[in-house]
Design an enzyme around this catalytic site. Structure first.
Site, PDB file in Angstrom:
ATOM      1  N   ASP A 764       0.876  -1.169   0.000  1.00  0.00           N
ATOM      2  CA  ASP A 764       0.000   0.000   0.000  1.00  0.00           C
ATOM      3  C   ASP A 764       0.917   1.224   0.000  1.00  0.00           C
ATOM      4  O   ASP A 764       2.113   1.127   0.284  1.00  0.00           O
ATOM      5  CB  ASP A 764      -0.948  -0.008   1.211  1.00  0.00           C
TER       6      ASP A 764
HETATM    7  C1  BGC Z   1      -5.001   3.390   0.217  1.00  0.00           C
HETATM    8  C2  BGC Z   1      -5.059   2.392  -0.928  1.00  0.00           C
HETATM    9  C3  BGC Z   1      -4.927   3.125  -2.234  1.00  0.00           C
HETATM   10  C4  BGC Z   1      -3.629   3.915  -2.225  1.00  0.00           C
HETATM   11  C5  BGC Z   1      -3.385   4.648  -3.521  1.00  0.00           C
HETATM   12  C6  BGC Z   1      -3.816   4.335   0.124  1.00  0.00           C
HETATM   13  O1  BGC Z   1      -3.970   5.396   0.997  1.00  0.00           O
HETATM   14  O2  BGC Z   1      -4.961   2.701   1.432  1.00  0.00           O
HETATM   15  O3  BGC Z   1      -6.245   1.672  -0.869  1.00  0.00           O
HETATM   16  O4  BGC Z   1      -4.982   2.224  -3.283  1.00  0.00           O
HETATM   17  O5  BGC Z   1      -3.680   4.862  -1.180  1.00  0.00           O
HETATM   18  O6  BGC Z   1      -4.248   5.705  -3.651  1.00  0.00           O
END
Ligand code: BGC
Length: 852
Positions: A764
């Site tokens: 993530d």
């Molecule tokens: C989130 C993810 C997301 C990523 C990219 C993170 O803050 O937890 O689910 O895909 O950001 O935007």
């Protein structure tokens, strides 16, 4: 200053395309089928053209989706007010609604100012943290007057809630509970109007016990956060154009305290570090049913305007699969509608103690006219009956009687047959993973009471003469996929790469990385969450690919501009991707031309799930894949499939359910839909146990291996085994003391070795940035192929680990080879190549949409 790019995506004309039209129709159908009718004392459906008094925060400000990366920037959203008017309803309360609008905008401006001041501005490092911890609260409206009601005998009251990533909800008034204003408004409406209908417009559950029990409230619908076509979908359901057929994918409790982890969840006990999953496998209905707690609305529940009879015709089982055949008849005489056949199993309680019942399979009928019947088959693998024996590291189906029950909710079931297993069967042999670091006291129901219950059901089955089918479950066959041409090509290139190139590849496009946890670092596709490294493009012809968020559609900026002479792009950053650009300042540049990327805001994950409609989920997936091709996005960072462990999780709206089987089937269906289009793929996330948002990067999910495997990994396992998504995203949290991004057990042992996952695993966003976050080289060693969006420190860290020998060169090569395999798979298709192909013209896009 703009960002420099070599090509761009989107249309140069703001005119609505055929693709937008087509996909909005799918969004409307999905929102309609996802509506759950919780209560109807005969007031619904309404005749269209009726005069209605409409109130509540979401009347004209209907919340289409949650905030954060799960948001989508669509052209426009249909509010409930607009939906009702389009359907021909007359509204008496427009003055109240206009007044509410003013209050709303004032509250939005105050909220924005507060965030900008506290964070130091949109560019500040703290911005996202401050933004996400200041959840926007819908303001109160003014008091309802006689004038607002004049001419209407029916009132519609909309209760709305917002939530999003990085912050959990609160068991407080105005959030999980009704606010004083909402209670007072409803009291007035119940006193003055003949009919009162409540609409719940929230990402998850609210305490509605009082409303459910109030005889003056004649109907209640849970529309969730229904996406951009929500207003139309609700009007469809209210008028009977569509008969509600959605079913809850969670248990709704009579009181928050009824949840087994009510006191310890997230901020509830003040401890955000260690989250003890004391309830073990008893999550959702597994808990309510095993511990005798009466729910308000059970899992799988939802009313219709008509009635159905479900009759089991046939049960058959071979060693791998069980199949239950049923005939469903619409036994009403006015409305047509769809029904969902749910099959549960009551397992024997001889060895391991198990939940009272579990969902094993389901199927939805087509729209049946009054009197019409449909035969339907619900099939599921033998593993749906298995439990995990931690002592022996075995998935087993114990000897005994497995009572099959079918019906239309977890509490409206009839036993239909017994599967008799003579001797214990081993379904899968695995290695122990993610060990607990210290003992965990888990909840367990009294074994003798559970056994008594099974005996009683068995006795009843015998008395009723239900069929007994002898069943000998066999070990699960995992068909290992052969080495593909992409893999061979990737292996050949990996061999030739230098150490620097290899390291660069396992990190996203570093120079474009940004400190915000919420991704918007894509440059090739403005507003995309990130890109893989472009380092191999010139020398090896393998450019980086783009990825964009979901799960309620594709999250890009809807409008940006570029200067064809300087190739500079404006309006592509985080501020434009967030809240439809609400925080953005206009960047008007001379010579720049506007580009448009209008994406479809589908309903949120929970609403999609409430359709229980796998073909429809595939259709939604395909519709999103069309947009991915249009905007040159290779990987969709969705679906989100974490388990709804507690209703206060701020991100539940993105996820499907408290049940792993349902989550797994749904994620597989969406994946099949997306991946039916060439070169694009899904990223199932967040792997795993990302069940709380407060302190999400530091919270340690402490749980037994049995709960981990049976509840929290099971959905991912089903999705991987049945649909092979292109990617998996690990989560922010730790599991039993190890960051999931650093977990060899999760990435390599479970996903790759056990489930034969062939795709790429990524972190993530920015999980390696913070102190105490995951360690970059350990991501690589774990088999987590790609650190997103990547930062310079990651490079250094990996290089040092190679030098010290902590990280093996082959481990690094392994990650790159897997990553390149998926990149090659993507790049084979022209429309997935962000840099290389020329922009499509509008007429080409329209042609493409028609073809699709
Ligand atoms: C989130 C993810 C997301 C990523 C990219 C993170 O803050 O937890 O689910 O895909 O950001 O935007």
């Amino acid at each position: 200053m703009g960002k420099r790019v070599r090509a761009f995506s989107g249309c140069s004309s703001p005119v609505r395309t055929k693709r937008e039209q087509k996909n909005s129709e799918i969004a409307r159908r999905a929102a309609g089928e996802g509506i759950v009718l919780l209560k109807n004392e005969g007031v619904l459906p309404l005749s269209s053209g009726k005069t209605i008094a409409l109130f509540g925060a979401g009347a004209a400000r209907t919340i289409k989706g949650g905030t954060g990366s799960g948001d989508v920037n669509e052209r426009e959203s249909v509010s409930i007010l607009k939906g009702l008017k389009d359907a021909g309803f007359q509204i008496t309360s427009e003055k109240w609604i206009a007044d509410y609008d003013e209050r709303f905008w004032k509250a939005r401006q105050d909220w924005k100012q507060e965030i900008l001041q506290e964070s130091g501005g949109i560019g500040a490092a703290d911005f996202f943290q401050v933004y996400s911890s200041h959840v926007f609260l819908m303001p109160n409206g003014r008091e309802i007057t006689e004038e607002d009601l004049q001419g209407a005998d029916t009132a519609l009251y909309v209760i709305s809630r917002i939530a999003g990533e990085n912050a959990d909800r609160f068991a407080q008034s105005g959030d999980y509970y009704l606010s004083e204003r909402e209670k007072e408004d409803l009291r007035v409406l119940c006193e003055k109007c003949l009919h009162v209908i409540v609409i719940l417009n929230a990402g998850g559950q609210i305490d509605v016990k009082e409303l459910a029990e109030n005889p003056r409230i004649e109907a209640m619908l849970f529309i969730g956060q229904p996406g951009m076509e929500g207003g139309h979908a609700l009007a469809d359901a209210l008028t009977g154009r569509l008969t509600p057929s959605g079913k809850l994918t969670d248990t709704w409790a009579k009181a928050y305290e009824d949840f087994p982890n009510a006191d310890i969840f997230s901020h509830q006990n003040g401890d955000l570090e260690a989250e003890q999953y004391e309830e073990g496998i008893y999550v959702g209905y597994r808990y309510f049913d095993s511990f005798g707690v009466e729910p308000l609305y059970p899992f799988g529940f939802g009313l219709s305007y008509t009635n159905f009879k479900i009759r089991c015709d046939r049960i058959c089982a071979d060693g791998q699969t069980v199949s239950v055949g049923a005939t469903v008849e619409n036994s009403g005489d006015v409305f047509s509608g769809k029904e969902i056949v749910q099959v549960y199993c009551v397992c024997p309680q001889n060895g391991l103690v198990k939940e009272a019942k579990r969902l094993c399979g389901f199927a939805k009928t087509r729209r049946l006219s009054p009197g019409e019947s449909q035969r339907i088959a619900v099939s599921f693998p033998a593993k749906a009956l298995a439990s995990y024996d931690m002592k022996r590291s075995l998935w087993i189906v114990e000897a005994g009687s497995y009572i099959l029950q079918i019906g239309n909710s977890s509490r409206n079931l009839t036993s239909v047959g017994v599967l008799r297993v003579e001797k214990e069967a081993v379904i899968e042999k695995v290695s122990p993973i993610c060990p607990l670091r210290s003992a965990l006291q888990e909840l367990a129901p009294a074994k003798d009471a559970m056994q008594r219950r099974v005996r009683q059901l068995e006795k009843q089955a015998k008395e009723e003469g239900l069929p007994v089918i002898s069943f000998a479950p066999q070990e699960e066959i995992i068909r290992r996929r052969p080495v593909s041409a992409y893999e061979k090509k990737a292996a050949a290139l990996t061999e030739k790469l230098t150490k620097e190139e290899l390291i660069a590849m396992v990190i996203g496009e570093v120079t474009k990385g940004q400190s915000s946890a919420l991704g918007a670092s894509g440059v090739k596709v403005p507003g995309a969450a990130g890109e893989t490294s472009g380092i191999l493009e010139e020398k090896w012809g393998a450019p980086g690919v783009s990825m964009a968020d979901g799960p309620a559609g594709l999250r890009l900026v809807k409008k940006y501009s570029y200067n064809p002479d300087t190739k500079e792009v404006y309006g592509a950053g985080i501020s434009h991707a967030l809240e439809g650009g609400f925080f953005a300042e206009d960047e008007e540049e001379e010579g720049a031309q506007a580009r448009y990327q209008y994406c479809t805001a589908m309903p949120v994950g929970t609403v999609l799930a409430q359709t229980w409609n796998l073909p429809l989920m595939e259709e939604v997936g395909k519709a999103i894949a069309v947009e991915m091709h249009e905007f040159k996005v290779a990987w969709w960072l969705a679906p989100g499939m974490n388990i709804h462990r507690n209703p206060l999780c701020g991100r539940n709206f993105e996820y499907y359910s408290e049940d792993p089987l349902l989550s797994g089937f749904l994620a597989a269906a969406v994946t099949k839909g997306v991946q039916s289009m060439p070169g694009v793929g899904t990223t199932i996330k967040h792997f795993a146990c990302n069940n709380q948002e407060d302190n999400r990067k530091g919270s340690d999910s402490i749980l037994s291996e049995r709960a981990l495997r049976e509840i929290y990994l099971r959905g991912f396992e089903i999705a991987v085994k049945t649909a092979q998504p292109m990617a998996i995203m690990t989560s922010y949290n730790l599991i039993n003391g190890v960051h999931t991004a650093n977990s060899f057990d999760l990435c390599t042992v479970a996903a790759r070795q056990e489930w034969d996952f062939q795709g790429v695993i990524m972190t993530d966003w920015t999980t390696t940035y913070a102190d105490g976050g995951s360690v970059p080289w350990k991501c690589v060693a774990a088999g987590n192929d790609l650190i997103m969006p990547g930062c310079a420190g990651d490079f250094e860290n990996i290089e040092k680990a190679l030098e010290s020998g902590a990280l093996k060169y082959e481990e690094l090569q392994g990650c790159v080879q897997r990553l390149l395999t998926v990149i090659y798979q993507t790049l084979e298709f022209e429309s997935c190549r962000p840099y290389l192909s020329e922009m499509k013209r509008e007429d080409e896009i329209n042609e493409f949409c028609e073809y699709v």
